[in-house]
Write an enzyme that holds these catalytic residues in place. Structure first.
Site, PDB file in Angstrom:
ATOM      1  N   GLY A  12       2.698   5.771 -11.470  1.00 55.43           N
ATOM      2  CA  GLY A  12       1.704   4.748 -11.811  1.00 55.43           C
ATOM      3  C   GLY A  12       2.277   3.436 -12.315  1.00 55.43           C
ATOM      4  N   ASN A  14       2.785   0.799 -10.558  1.00 54.60           N
ATOM      5  CA  ASN A  14       1.948  -0.265  -9.967  1.00 54.60           C
ATOM      6  C   ASN A  14       0.611  -0.378 -10.700  1.00 54.60           C
ATOM      7  OD1 ASN A  14       3.085  -1.729  -7.512  1.00 54.60           O
ATOM      8  ND2 ASN A  14       3.668   0.388  -7.078  1.00 54.60           N
ATOM      9  N   HIS A 109       2.714  -0.587   0.129  1.00 52.71           N
ATOM     10  CA  HIS A 109       3.657   0.264   0.867  1.00 52.71           C
ATOM     11  C   HIS A 109       5.075  -0.274   0.674  1.00 52.71           C
ATOM     12  CE1 HIS A 109       5.041   3.087   3.830  1.00 52.71           C
ATOM     13  NE2 HIS A 109       5.761   2.117   4.355  1.00 52.71           N
ATOM     14  N   GLU A 142      -8.258   3.259   9.319  1.00 54.34           N
ATOM     15  CA  GLU A 142      -8.137   4.714   9.480  1.00 54.34           C
ATOM     16  C   GLU A 142      -6.742   5.191   9.876  1.00 54.34           C
ATOM     17  OE1 GLU A 142     -11.444   6.765  11.447  1.00 54.34           O
ATOM     18  OE2 GLU A 142     -12.587   4.939  11.046  1.00 54.34           O
TER      19      GLU A 142
END
Ligand code: GAR
Length: 216
Positions: A12, A14, A109, A142
């Protein structure tokens, strides 16, 4: 004030950078809820220390992936969350959440997408031998790390880097660009046009974010 919902699976850091950016006033936002899929996530401690509500929701406790993400969406909607932030959430998000928050879910990412999507982006970069890497904030669709890119920052990758040393260099930039991307969103400075995100920010500001001075 922008109402945020956060999902995290682990450390955590970020999540912490978002909390800190709110505290300093850089981000005009409020974290309404942290949802984690892991009872041992250190992110829970960060929520507790900052008076943020948290829920442990494990996919294995639900009948299906769709059921899980509908319930997650419900919890965020119940608290009027406007933007969902994936801060080290190590799963591919299901359709019910994406449908509930179209272009309203951001992920960070640890690689320059579309290179090295999926898990262990930093190790993939080290193994490949690239000379630059970095991080990407994108809207979630998705696919796996395929959504429209909001912002990226580059770092050098050296021949003697390890997964750990490269991860550390990238992480410092993650902690800058994620709050920056959320700030742009909160100020209405992001517009999605097909695959592209139009960012309403001056070139010199973007230049510094994308290509920051690197110390090590
Ligand atoms: C970060 O490096 C983030 O980019 C990565 O996990 C780490 C979480 O660190 N996310 C992914 O790989 C998503 N596929 P944190 O828990 O300290 O924020």
């Amino acid at each position: 004030m922008l109402k945020l919902g956060v999902m995290a699976s682990g450390r955590g850091s970020n999540f912490q950078s978002i909390i800190d950016s709110i505290k300093t006033g850089y981000l005009k936002a409020e974290v309404k809820l942290l949802i984690t899929d892991n009872p041992d996530a250190f992110a829970i401690k960060r929520a507790q220390e900052n008076g943020i509500e948290h829920l442990l929701m494990k996919p294995s406790d639900y009948a299906s992936k769709d059921e899980y993400y509908s319930r997650v969406a419900e919890e965020f909607k119940r608290r009027d969350v406007e933007l969902v932030v994936l801060a080290g959430f190590m799963r591919v998000v299901g359709k019910p959440l994406i449908d509930a928050y179209p272009m309203r879910i951001m992920n960070i990412h640890p690689a320059i997408l579309p290179s090295f999507p999926g898990l262990h982006g930093q190790k993939q970069a080290v193994d490949y031998g690239v000379k630059v890497s970095g991080c990407t904030v994108h809207f979630v669709d998705e696919g796996v790390d395929t959504g429209p890119i909001i912002i990226q920052a580059v770092v050098p990758a050296y021949h003697d880097d390890t997964e750990e040393s490269l991860s550390e260099r990238i992480l410092k930039q993650e902690h800058r660009i994620f709050p920056y991307a959320i700030k742009l969103f909160s100020e209405g400075r992001l517009r999605v046009e097909g695959r592209k995100v139009v960012v309403d920010a001056p070139r010199d500001e973007l230049q510094l974010i994308i290509n920051p001075p690197i110390q090590d």
